[in-house]
Scaffold this motif. Structure first.
Motif, PDB file in Angstrom:
ATOM      1  N   GLN A 126       9.577 -10.421  13.008  1.00 37.65           N
ATOM      2  CA  GLN A 126       9.853 -11.784  12.812  1.00 37.65           C
ATOM      3  C   GLN A 126       9.786 -12.375  11.272  1.00 37.65           C
ATOM      4  O   GLN A 126      10.697 -13.012  11.134  1.00 37.65           O
ATOM      5  N   VAL A 127       9.250 -11.621  10.641  1.00 40.11           N
ATOM      6  CA  VAL A 127       9.520 -11.920   8.950  1.00 40.11           C
ATOM      7  C   VAL A 127      10.777 -11.451   8.465  1.00 40.11           C
ATOM      8  O   VAL A 127      11.328 -11.973   7.417  1.00 40.11           O
ATOM      9  N   GLY A 128      11.241 -10.415   9.102  1.00 38.36           N
ATOM     10  CA  GLY A 128      12.486  -9.735   8.782  1.00 38.36           C
ATOM     11  C   GLY A 128      12.643  -8.878   7.509  1.00 38.36           C
ATOM     12  O   GLY A 128      13.553  -8.597   6.913  1.00 38.36           O
ATOM     13  N   LEU A 129      11.260  -8.546   7.218  1.00 39.78           N
ATOM     14  CA  LEU A 129      10.940  -7.635   6.018  1.00 39.78           C
ATOM     15  C   LEU A 129      10.104  -6.616   6.226  1.00 39.78           C
ATOM     16  O   LEU A 129       9.240  -6.968   7.148  1.00 39.78           O
ATOM     17  N   ARG A 130      10.153  -5.591   5.390  1.00 35.49           N
ATOM     18  CA  ARG A 130       9.257  -4.367   5.778  1.00 35.49           C
ATOM     19  C   ARG A 130       8.002  -4.709   5.100  1.00 35.49           C
ATOM     20  O   ARG A 130       7.894  -5.244   3.775  1.00 35.49           O
ATOM     21  N   LEU A 131       6.639  -4.908   5.562  1.00 36.45           N
ATOM     22  CA  LEU A 131       5.506  -5.420   4.983  1.00 36.45           C
ATOM     23  C   LEU A 131       4.546  -4.371   4.419  1.00 36.45           C
ATOM     24  O   LEU A 131       3.682  -4.443   3.642  1.00 36.45           O
ATOM     25  N   PHE A 132       4.971  -3.061   5.034  1.00 41.86           N
ATOM     26  CA  PHE A 132       4.137  -2.006   4.299  1.00 41.86           C
ATOM     27  C   PHE A 132       4.861  -0.810   3.996  1.00 41.86           C
ATOM     28  O   PHE A 132       5.896  -0.602   4.662  1.00 41.86           O
ATOM     29  N   ASP A 133       4.523  -0.050   3.125  1.00 41.65           N
ATOM     30  CA  ASP A 133       5.018   1.442   2.815  1.00 41.65           C
ATOM     31  C   ASP A 133       4.321   2.282   3.469  1.00 41.65           C
ATOM     32  O   ASP A 133       3.031   2.257   3.437  1.00 41.65           O
ATOM     33  N   ARG A 134       4.946   3.226   3.967  1.00 37.59           N
ATOM     34  CA  ARG A 134       4.245   4.252   4.844  1.00 37.59           C
ATOM     35  C   ARG A 134       4.476   5.672   4.113  1.00 37.59           C
ATOM     36  O   ARG A 134       5.650   6.139   4.164  1.00 37.59           O
ATOM     37  N   GLU A 135       3.126   6.181   3.851  1.00 37.89           N
ATOM     38  CA  GLU A 135       3.205   7.584   3.384  1.00 37.89           C
ATOM     39  C   GLU A 135       2.177   8.462   4.238  1.00 37.89           C
ATOM     40  O   GLU A 135       0.873   8.202   4.132  1.00 37.89           O
ATOM     41  N   LYS A 136       2.623   9.256   5.075  1.00 41.35           N
ATOM     42  CA  LYS A 136       1.841  10.068   6.080  1.00 41.35           C
ATOM     43  C   LYS A 136       1.023   8.943   6.805  1.00 41.35           C
ATOM     44  O   LYS A 136       1.590   8.228   7.600  1.00 41.35           O
ATOM     45  N   ARG A 137      -0.294   8.907   6.714  1.00 42.94           N
ATOM     46  CA  ARG A 137      -1.193   8.058   7.706  1.00 42.94           C
ATOM     47  C   ARG A 137      -1.792   7.086   6.637  1.00 42.94           C
ATOM     48  O   ARG A 137      -2.344   6.064   7.132  1.00 42.94           O
ATOM     49  N   ARG A 138      -1.294   6.782   5.472  1.00 43.08           N
ATOM     50  CA  ARG A 138      -1.618   5.801   4.602  1.00 43.08           C
ATOM     51  C   ARG A 138      -0.742   4.601   4.554  1.00 43.08           C
ATOM     52  O   ARG A 138       0.204   4.907   4.329  1.00 43.08           O
ATOM     53  N   LEU A 139      -1.143   3.381   4.698  1.00 44.57           N
ATOM     54  CA  LEU A 139      -0.271   2.419   4.501  1.00 44.57           C
ATOM     55  C   LEU A 139      -0.690   1.599   3.214  1.00 44.57           C
ATOM     56  O   LEU A 139      -1.680   1.302   3.015  1.00 44.57           O
ATOM     57  N   SER A 140       0.264   1.122   2.489  1.00 42.86           N
ATOM     58  CA  SER A 140       0.007   0.309   1.672  1.00 42.86           C
ATOM     59  C   SER A 140       1.011  -0.903   1.424  1.00 42.86           C
ATOM     60  O   SER A 140       2.083  -0.848   1.896  1.00 42.86           O
ATOM     61  N   LEU A 141       0.751  -1.998   0.870  1.00 41.37           N
ATOM     62  CA  LEU A 141       1.577  -2.973   1.004  1.00 41.37           C
ATOM     63  C   LEU A 141       2.948  -2.989   0.119  1.00 41.37           C
ATOM     64  O   LEU A 141       2.834  -2.465  -0.935  1.00 41.37           O
ATOM     65  N   SER A 142       3.915  -3.314   0.843  1.00 43.12           N
ATOM     66  CA  SER A 142       5.178  -3.748  -0.001  1.00 43.12           C
ATOM     67  C   SER A 142       5.069  -4.664  -0.764  1.00 43.12           C
ATOM     68  O   SER A 142       4.113  -5.560  -0.841  1.00 43.12           O
ATOM     69  N   THR A 143       6.154  -4.956  -1.754  1.00 44.30           N
ATOM     70  CA  THR A 143       5.924  -6.184  -2.453  1.00 44.30           C
ATOM     71  C   THR A 143       6.064  -7.429  -1.637  1.00 44.30           C
ATOM     72  O   THR A 143       5.372  -8.358  -1.887  1.00 44.30           O
TER      73      THR A 143
END
Length: 315
Positions: free
Chosen positions: A44-61
């Motif tokens: 819906q947003v049209g953007l990636r909201l999370f950066d995915r590293e293995k099982r850990r998620l962190s917010l993208s800009t």
């Protein structure tokens, strides 16, 4: 964007915990359901909201910016629900209460009594790491009420004192200062001092006291936990300033001893706080009234059993 509040709630929980599994546990849904909601939201947003590293998620800009707006939308939705609940005049609903960790030693018992009187109220608790964390929860509209020792000046809140909050210096059993009467604050210069982290209300009170007394004892260790700080004092690593409301068991058991230092206890107050612009829901208003009515008596009885009377002090 055709967003749902369910998607926003899922998004904020994943952002808070950095994990699909943990967010699913909090929301009482399955991890695949969480992943699906996040995927639909990103579509819906049209953007990636999370950066995915293995099982850990962190917010993208983009995710960091979106989180600010998501919290605002959820806070507005909660206010709308609260407004409708007021029209219903029902003593039920959701109360989200935030508090500094020092308050948990008495607040949970008070909450048990409150819940017995108001069984229709669902409680959600947010224990803040320190005062700064709690201020951010208030500012972000993530809690209805806060219980804290030093109300924020940086945001517009309504803060009401409900009980005295003594802070005392303590030492382990067998310490040279134990049982010595009428000690001048300068004796602190001779011993290592264990302190809470910067940003905590206890640390601020300590620094104010040291500045007023024109002393600068060696701060040997900084500890961001009341429980760990107490155990460090018991182990003989130093003396510390602690809330009287956190050390009742240790004082009664003889593991810690209160020091008779002039100018102490440092008397502060406990406050119940909420955003000035926020109209409280019935559940939050019920707890606000409860703590203002019962908090002082509850804590005064606790303090009277521990603080020495003038007649009982040596010398």
């Amino acid at each position: 964007m055709n967003l749902s509040f369910r998607q926003l709630r899922v998004f904020t929980e994943v952002a808070r915990h950095g994990s699909v599994q943990r967010a699913a546990a909090v929301l009482h849904i399955t991890p695949p359901a969480v992943s699906m909601q996040i995927k639909e939201l990103e579509t819906q947003v049209g953007l990636r909201l999370f950066d995915r590293e293995k099982r850990r998620l962190s917010l993208s800009t983009a995710g960091e910016y979106f989180l600010v707006h998501a919290r605002r939308l959820l806070a507005a939705h909660k206010e709308a629900e609260d407004a409708m609940a007021r029209f219903q005049r029902l003593d039920r609903g959701l109360l989200t209460l935030g508090f500094v960790s020092t308050a948990k030693y008495f607040l949970l018992q008070m909450l048990a009594r409150f819940h017995a009187e108001h069984p229709g109220v669902e409680l959600r608790l947010r224990v803040a790491h320190n005062r700064e964390h709690l201020v951010s929860l208030i500012h972000g509209g993530e809690i209805d009420l806060a219980v804290m020792g030093r109300p924020p000046r940086e945001i517009d809140t309504r803060a009401e004192a409900f009980a005295a909050h003594p802070l005392v210096f303590v030492a382990p059993a067998g310490h040279p200062l134990t049982h010595a009467p009428h000690l001048p604050p300068s004796v602190l210069d001779a011993f290592p001092l264990l302190v809470r982290e910067s940003g905590s209300g206890t640390r601020a009170a300590l620094e104010d006291f040291l500045a007023t007394q024109h002393i600068a004892p060696r701060m040997a260790m900084e500890i961001a936990s009341n429980e760990t700080l107490k155990q460090a004092v018991v182990a003989g690593l130093g003396i510390s300033l602690l809330s009287l409301h956190t050390i009742g068991l240790e004082l009664r058991g003889g593991l810690l001893h209160m020091l008779d230092i002039r100018g102490t206890p440092l008397m502060r107050s406990w406050f119940v706080v909420h955003l000035q612009a926020r109209q409280l829901a019935p559940a939050a208003e019920a707890f606000r009234y409860f703590i203002l009515e019962h908090g002082e008596t509850w804590l005064a009885a606790h303090d009277a059993a521990l603080l020495p009377t003038p007649e009982s002090k040596p010398g």
